[in-house]
Design a protein around this motif. Structure first.
Motif, short mmCIF file in Angstrom:
data_model
loop_
_atom_site.label_atom_id
_atom_site.label_comp_id
_atom_site.label_asym_id
_atom_site.label_seq_id
_atom_site.Cartn_x
_atom_site.Cartn_y
_atom_site.Cartn_z
N VAL A 1 0.98 -1.03 -0.03
CA VAL A 1 0.40 0.09 0.30
C VAL A 1 0.80 0.81 0.18
N PHE A 2 1.19 1.22 0.66
CA PHE A 2 2.58 2.54 0.63
C PHE A 2 3.21 2.40 -0.62
N ALA A 3 3.75 1.30 -1.16
CA ALA A 3 4.35 1.67 -2.66
C ALA A 3 3.68 2.24 -3.40
N LEU A 4 2.18 1.71 -3.71
CA LEU A 4 1.22 2.57 -4.88
C LEU A 4 1.08 3.37 -3.81
N ALA A 5 0.69 4.17 -3.21
CA ALA A 5 0.68 5.27 -2.55
C ALA A 5 1.77 6.52 -3.29
N LYS A 6 3.09 5.61 -3.02
CA LYS A 6 4.38 6.86 -3.43
C LYS A 6 3.89 6.86 -5.01
N LEU A 7 3.98 5.82 -5.64
CA LEU A 7 3.92 5.70 -7.32
C LEU A 7 2.04 6.54 -7.50
N HIS A 8 1.00 6.29 -7.16
CA HIS A 8 0.31 7.46 -7.01
C HIS A 8 0.65 9.30 -7.17
N ASN A 9 1.45 9.37 -5.84
CA ASN A 9 1.56 10.54 -6.46
C ASN A 9 2.61 10.61 -6.72
N PHE A 10 4.01 10.48 -7.07
CA PHE A 10 4.39 10.39 -8.06
C PHE A 10 3.67 10.49 -9.91
N CYS A 11 2.78 9.87 -9.59
CA CYS A 11 1.68 9.86 -10.98
C CYS A 11 1.20 11.26 -11.28
N THR A 12 0.57 11.32 -9.67
CA THR A 12 -0.29 12.76 -9.97
C THR A 12 0.42 14.16 -9.99
N THR A 13 1.55 13.79 -9.18
CA THR A 13 2.71 14.88 -9.76
C THR A 13 3.35 15.20 -10.84
N GLU A 14 3.58 14.56 -11.75
CA GLU A 14 3.83 13.99 -13.34
C GLU A 14 3.06 14.60 -13.52
N ARG A 15 1.64 14.70 -13.99
CA ARG A 15 0.21 14.93 -14.82
C ARG A 15 0.47 13.42 -15.46
N GLU A 16 0.70 12.03 -14.90
CA GLU A 16 0.89 11.30 -15.83
C GLU A 16 -0.39 9.81 -15.50
N THR A 17 -1.03 10.12 -16.82
CA THR A 17 -2.38 8.80 -16.49
C THR A 17 -1.77 7.45 -16.83
N ILE A 18 -2.42 6.55 -16.40
CA ILE A 18 -2.80 5.57 -15.99
C ILE A 18 -3.52 4.63 -16.86
#
Length: 137
Positions: A99-116
Motif C-alpha cells: 500500500v505504501f509503494a502504491l501510494a508513492k507511485l500514485h503521488n508520483f504519477c499525480t505530480t508528473e500528471r501521468e495518467t495510467i
C-alpha cells in the motif's frame, strides 16, 4: 457477505496481531459502528443525543473514513492488484509495504500528471503484451 464485518474481522490473523500490539502506541484503525471500539479500533459514538464534543468527533471520524475510502478507490482504479483479494500468503508487513509503494507511485504519477490506463484486475494477456509480469495469487 453473509458474515458480519465485526465477526469476520475478529476471525482474521490481523485482528490477533492487533491484539498482540502490532500498532505502535497512539496509533489505531478507524472503523464504523459495525466494529467494536478497542485500543486499536476507534469507532464513532452511538446514540441520538450527543455532546458537542462527541458530535464533533463523529463528524471528523466520518470525514477521515470518507477520505481513506476515496484514496483506496483511486488506488484500486489505478492499480489492478487492489481490485481482487490479495493472496492469503501475503503477510501484514508486505501488505502494508504494498500500500505504501502504491501510494508513492500514485503521488508520483499525480505530480508528473501521468495518467495510467486502468486495467481489469485479471487482464493478464494485456499485462503480458505491454511487457509486464502478471501477479499470480
Amino acid at each position: 457477505g453473509s458474515t458480519a464485518d465485526c465477526l469476520a474481522f475478529e476471525g482474521m490473523t490481523l485482528h490477533q496481531k492487533l491484539q498482540d500490539g502490532l500498532l505502535a502506541p497512539g496509533l489505531c484503525l478507524f472503523g464504523d459502528n459495525a466494529y467494536l471500539n478497542s485500543p486499536f479500533m476507534a469507532t464513532p459514538y452511538s446514540g441520538g443525543s450527543l455532546s458537542v464534543s462527541k458530535d464533533a468527533y463523529n463528524f471528523y471520524h466520518s470525514q477521515l473514513r470518507i477520505q481513506i475510502e476515496c484514496a483506496f478507490g483511486k488506488f484500486s482504479q489505478r492499480w489492478g492488484i487492489l481490485r481482487s483479494a490479495l493472496p492469503k500468503m501475503l503477510t501484514v508487513k508486505k501488505s502494508v509495504a504494498l500500500v505504501f509503494a502504491l501510494a508513492k507511485l500514485h503521488n508520483f504519477c499525480t505530480t508528473e500528471r501521468e495518467t495510467i490506463e486502468a486495467l481489469p484486475a485479471r487482464d493478464t494477456s494485456h499485462i503480458e503484451q505491454i511487457g509486464g509480469v502478471p501477479l499470480v495469487p
